[in-house]
Write a protein that holds these residues in place. Sequence first.
Motif, PDB file in Angstrom:
ATOM      1  N   ASN A 140     -50.223  25.697  17.206  1.00 25.36           N
ATOM      2  CA  ASN A 140     -51.385  25.563  16.222  1.00 25.36           C
ATOM      3  C   ASN A 140     -51.673  27.060  15.888  1.00 25.36           C
ATOM      4  O   ASN A 140     -51.893  27.399  14.610  1.00 25.36           O
ATOM      5  CB  ASN A 140     -52.425  25.244  16.990  1.00 25.36           C
ATOM      6  N   LEU A 141     -51.441  27.935  16.678  1.00 21.87           N
ATOM      7  CA  LEU A 141     -51.696  29.298  16.288  1.00 21.87           C
ATOM      8  C   LEU A 141     -50.665  29.980  15.264  1.00 21.87           C
ATOM      9  O   LEU A 141     -51.151  30.713  14.617  1.00 21.87           O
ATOM     10  CB  LEU A 141     -51.834  30.439  17.718  1.00 21.87           C
ATOM     11  N   LYS A 192     -49.014  28.269  13.308  1.00 25.55           N
ATOM     12  CA  LYS A 192     -49.714  27.600  11.937  1.00 25.55           C
ATOM     13  C   LYS A 192     -50.961  28.302  11.130  1.00 25.55           C
ATOM     14  O   LYS A 192     -50.952  28.262  10.007  1.00 25.55           O
ATOM     15  CB  LYS A 192     -49.822  26.049  12.037  1.00 25.55           C
ATOM     16  N   PHE A 193     -51.618  28.508  12.113  1.00 24.05           N
ATOM     17  CA  PHE A 193     -52.863  29.234  11.527  1.00 24.05           C
ATOM     18  C   PHE A 193     -52.541  30.620  10.941  1.00 24.05           C
ATOM     19  O   PHE A 193     -53.096  30.937   9.848  1.00 24.05           O
ATOM     20  CB  PHE A 193     -53.915  29.340  12.776  1.00 24.05           C
ATOM     21  N   GLY A 222     -50.938  30.265   7.600  1.00 27.43           N
ATOM     22  CA  GLY A 222     -52.022  30.033   6.651  1.00 27.43           C
ATOM     23  C   GLY A 222     -52.639  31.409   6.218  1.00 27.43           C
ATOM     24  O   GLY A 222     -52.854  31.641   5.125  1.00 27.43           O
ATOM     25  N   VAL A 223     -52.964  32.023   7.217  1.00 35.44           N
ATOM     26  CA  VAL A 223     -53.798  33.548   7.043  1.00 35.44           C
ATOM     27  C   VAL A 223     -52.793  34.237   5.907  1.00 35.44           C
ATOM     28  O   VAL A 223     -53.322  34.913   5.126  1.00 35.44           O
ATOM     29  CB  VAL A 223     -54.097  34.181   8.034  1.00 35.44           C
TER      30      VAL A 223
END
Length: 285
Positions: free
Chosen positions: A3-4, A6-7, A10-11
């Motif tokens: 999840n990190l 993917k986050f 996105g950033v």
Amino acid sequence: MRNLDKFMQGVFMVSALLSVMAIILISVFVFAGGLPFIAEYGLGNFLLGEKWTPSNNPAAFGILPMIIGSVSVTLGAVVIGVPIGVLTAVFMAEYCPPKLYKILKPAVNLMAAIPSIVYGFFALQVIVPFMRNLFGGTGMNMITVMLLLSVMILPTIIGMSEAAIRSVPKSYYYGSLALGATHDRSVMKVSLLAAKSGIFSSIILGIGRAIGETMAVVLVAGNQPRIPDSLTQGVRTLTTNIVLEMSYATGRHREALIATAVVLFGFILLINGVFMLIKRKEVTK
């Protein structure tokens, strides 16, 4: 952890999109504001006109003197600054003692961090009086601008050229020594030639810095909107023309200044296009 990842992905994506959007918005603003005026006034009249008299009736908006001024001082800065910058990079990469390098490298980096207005004030207090005593007049002339810009492009040329020279495999240098060449010949004929793509890229970026400089130039150029007859006369560049008159310009005068920014933006796009082609050729080698 997934999840990190993917986050953060996105950033990074948002950051990249914001950068692209900023360039697009700037381009749209400049071209939307300037192209209608160019179409109305005439591209030939605008680019080749020799008179800039926005307050006259009828007004004249020829920017040929500013184009010649920008190109001339930029070429002069390149002629003066490039040999000094490249030779300094060679010294720092191949000849400089470690103790001296610890002083020179931060000094070069500091030159890149100095605000342009400080460079302009230095030239106003040091170079302008020298030119006044040497050639007469006000001392605010093309030679003064060339000297100032040649100093301002040095950090770009030195930093990138040194990195390009250091990136050349040492096997090239040692192979030249093994064939009987001296240290000087190996550096100048082998390492320097192998780094020519990166050095040329540094020159292109230095040209971009010189042609886009404003605040330092406006202090020492003399700001005369006419084609100079000699290097000892004052000059006005595209950037200084915009910054000097935009604060009070209205109507067609303001549109003409935005159109001037279109021409300047075109020069910058051309320079960066050349830079991208050079880098592409370097990567494909």
